[in-house]
Design an enzyme around this catalytic site. Structure first.
Site, PDB file in Angstrom:
ATOM      1  N   HIS A  35       0.600  44.026  49.555  1.00 60.04           N
ATOM      2  CA  HIS A  35       0.471  44.197  50.868  1.00 60.04           C
ATOM      3  C   HIS A  35       0.164  45.581  51.304  1.00 60.04           C
ATOM      4  O   HIS A  35       0.362  45.955  52.200  1.00 60.04           O
ATOM      5  CB  HIS A  35       1.635  43.915  51.652  1.00 60.04           C
ATOM      6  CG  HIS A  35       1.733  42.050  51.804  1.00 60.04           C
ATOM      7  ND1 HIS A  35       1.403  41.502  53.080  1.00 60.04           N
ATOM      8  CD2 HIS A  35       2.108  41.315  50.901  1.00 60.04           C
ATOM      9  CE1 HIS A  35       1.471  40.189  52.550  1.00 60.04           C
ATOM     10  NE2 HIS A  35       1.913  39.997  51.467  1.00 60.04           N
ATOM     11  N   GLU A 170     -13.880  35.974  53.543  1.00 57.17           N
ATOM     12  CA  GLU A 170     -12.429  35.520  53.935  1.00 57.17           C
ATOM     13  C   GLU A 170     -11.974  35.968  55.272  1.00 57.17           C
ATOM     14  O   GLU A 170     -11.272  34.949  56.027  1.00 57.17           O
ATOM     15  CB  GLU A 170     -11.719  36.498  52.846  1.00 57.17           C
ATOM     16  CG  GLU A 170     -10.131  35.766  52.594  1.00 57.17           C
ATOM     17  CD  GLU A 170     -10.016  35.227  51.328  1.00 57.17           C
ATOM     18  OE1 GLU A 170      -9.013  34.633  51.151  1.00 57.17           O
ATOM     19  OE2 GLU A 170     -10.982  35.309  50.112  1.00 57.17           O
ATOM     20  N   ASP A 182      -8.132  41.422  46.351  1.00 59.29           N
ATOM     21  CA  ASP A 182      -8.400  40.371  45.349  1.00 59.29           C
ATOM     22  C   ASP A 182      -9.955  40.385  44.824  1.00 59.29           C
ATOM     23  O   ASP A 182     -10.095  40.117  43.721  1.00 59.29           O
ATOM     24  CB  ASP A 182      -8.100  38.986  46.138  1.00 59.29           C
ATOM     25  CG  ASP A 182      -6.791  38.862  46.391  1.00 59.29           C
ATOM     26  OD1 ASP A 182      -5.812  39.774  46.138  1.00 59.29           O
ATOM     27  OD2 ASP A 182      -6.305  38.155  47.458  1.00 59.29           O
TER      28      ASP A 182
END
Ligand code: GLA
Length: 392
Positions: A35, A170, A182
């Site tokens: 995160h 995304e 990612d």
């Protein structure tokens, strides 16, 4: 059947002929730095051997059609209509699985819709990246499709631009408010090394993990608890981080250091403070992990991995009972470090384990899951692997 042949066969069913090519991109695990990406901080992921394949063939018109082994029906749309598929109210007009691929086509076209090579295309997708396991099956689709279109449309774009297009798909097509880790991990994967990424500058450095030379294996423990990041907890954690940064007058939590934490505690409510403390300490753990890998080798990173898990469990509160059970059982059975990996709320844990202890740790985790009444986990080893490639 391999995912590569499945993609080829599916394209054959769709078009009655052979593909112009087959491209693939890997999933990833994150070694450490969770995160931190959308807080403009540091991450240290690596690409895994599991890949998604896109078989593709040019069409004579301006339509794009995408099929997948995940779905019964192909989705077809005119290139000019791509932008109308992803309204900002989040009400997707196509099935979610197809939005990853169509979103990439849209994002690449947005860069230059008049590029002369852009025309219709048929795509068939098959994957051996487990879905919903926190191993970035979505980034693998985006990477495979971006690589296919980059070649078929003669775009000549580099990996960072392709990763950005994947992230745009995304965020704006699928509507998941994720960071760029990612897509960068998938696009920039290198065998035997992790990718140390500065999520502000997008500068990367390859950091050899040295796992195999040190006799270590990285175990992935897929809890089979599925997660999704388009709703709920992920967005809520993002909001808390933005709130915390604003209270501190910082552009992003990247700009807050461990020394600032006492001041932070006085400026915000206790929950927001714990969210901030996770990000600030996690950024430091990434830097410490990179330094430890470079100077002392992978044996030295175990405690950092385990501290990262405790921070996600207690401060960021994104772990679940199955992930905690996996981590605790692995550590008790001799893992040198373990943590959940990925966005949380389900998915997978990783454990760094001496080669000789793999069977013991696997048995211990399976036993702990069975004792707790959880469904059996899926446990396998992964080695850092290469990024996208053209397979045929
Ligand atoms: C998901 C997101 C990433 C990152 C991780 C948590 O994988 O896609 O951008 O935020 O969660 O580190």
């Amino acid at each position: 059947m391999t995912a590569l042949s499945a993609a080829r066969d599916l394209l054959g069913e769709l078009t009655g002929t052979a593909p112009d090519g087959i491209w693939s991109a890997p999933g990833r695990v994150n070694l450490i730095g969770e995160h931190t990406d959308y807080n403009e901080g540091f991450v240290l992921p690596f690409a895994i051997p599991h890949r998604t394949y896109a078989a593709a063939r040019r069409r004579d018109d301006d339509r794009i059609r995408v099929a997948s082994t995940f779905a019964d029906e192909a989705v077809e749309v005119a290139l000019d209509d791509l932008s109308s598929l992803f309204p900002s109210d989040g009400d997707l007009r196509v099935p979610e699985w197809s939005a990853y691929a169509l979103g990439v086509a849209w994002a690449l076209r947005e860069l230059d819709a008049s590029a002369p090579g852009i025309r219709g295309v048929d795509l068939a997708i098959a994957s051996d990246v487990p879905v919903g396991a926190g191993l970035s099956s979505s980034a693998a689709i985006e990477g495979a499709v971006a690589s296919a279109l980059n070649d078929l449309w003669n775009l000549d774009l580099g990996p960072v631009t392709l990763a950005r297009a994947g992230r745009r798909a995304e965020n704006e097509a699928v509507g998941a408010p994720t960071g760029i880790m990612d897509q960068m991990a998938s696009m920039l994967g290198v065998a035997d090394a992790a990718t140390f990424l500065d999520c502000r500058s997008l500068e990367t450095q390859s950091v050899p993990t040295g796992f195999s030379d040190a006799g270590l294996e990285l175990l992935v423990i897929d809890t089979r608890v599925k997660h999704a990041h388009s709703t709920g907890g992920y967005r809520d954690r993002r909001d808390a981080c933005e709130r915390g940064a604003a209270r501190l007058g910082a552009p992003a939590l990247r700009d807050v250091s461990v020394e600032d934490l006492p001041r932070a505690a006085a400026l915000m409510d206790e929950t927001t403070f714990r969210r901030v403390r996770h990000i600030v300490t996690e950024n430091q753990r990434v830097l410490d992990t990179v330094a430890a890998l470079r100077t002392d080798g992978p044996q030295a990173i175990g405690d950092l991995l385990t501290a990262s898990h405790a921070s996600m469990r207690d401060d960021f509160e994104i772990s679940v009972a199955e992930l905690d059970t996996a981590v605790d059982a692995a550590l008790r059975a001799g893992a040198i470090g373990a943590r959940m990996t990925g966005g949380g709320f389900g998915g997978a844990a990783i454990a760094l384990v001496a080669h000789a202890d793999v069977a013991t740790v696997t048995d211990a985790v399976e036993g702990a899951f069975s004792d707790a009444g959880f469904a059996a986990p899926h446990i396998f080893t992964v080695a850092p692997s290469a990024g996208p490639r053209r397979d045929a």
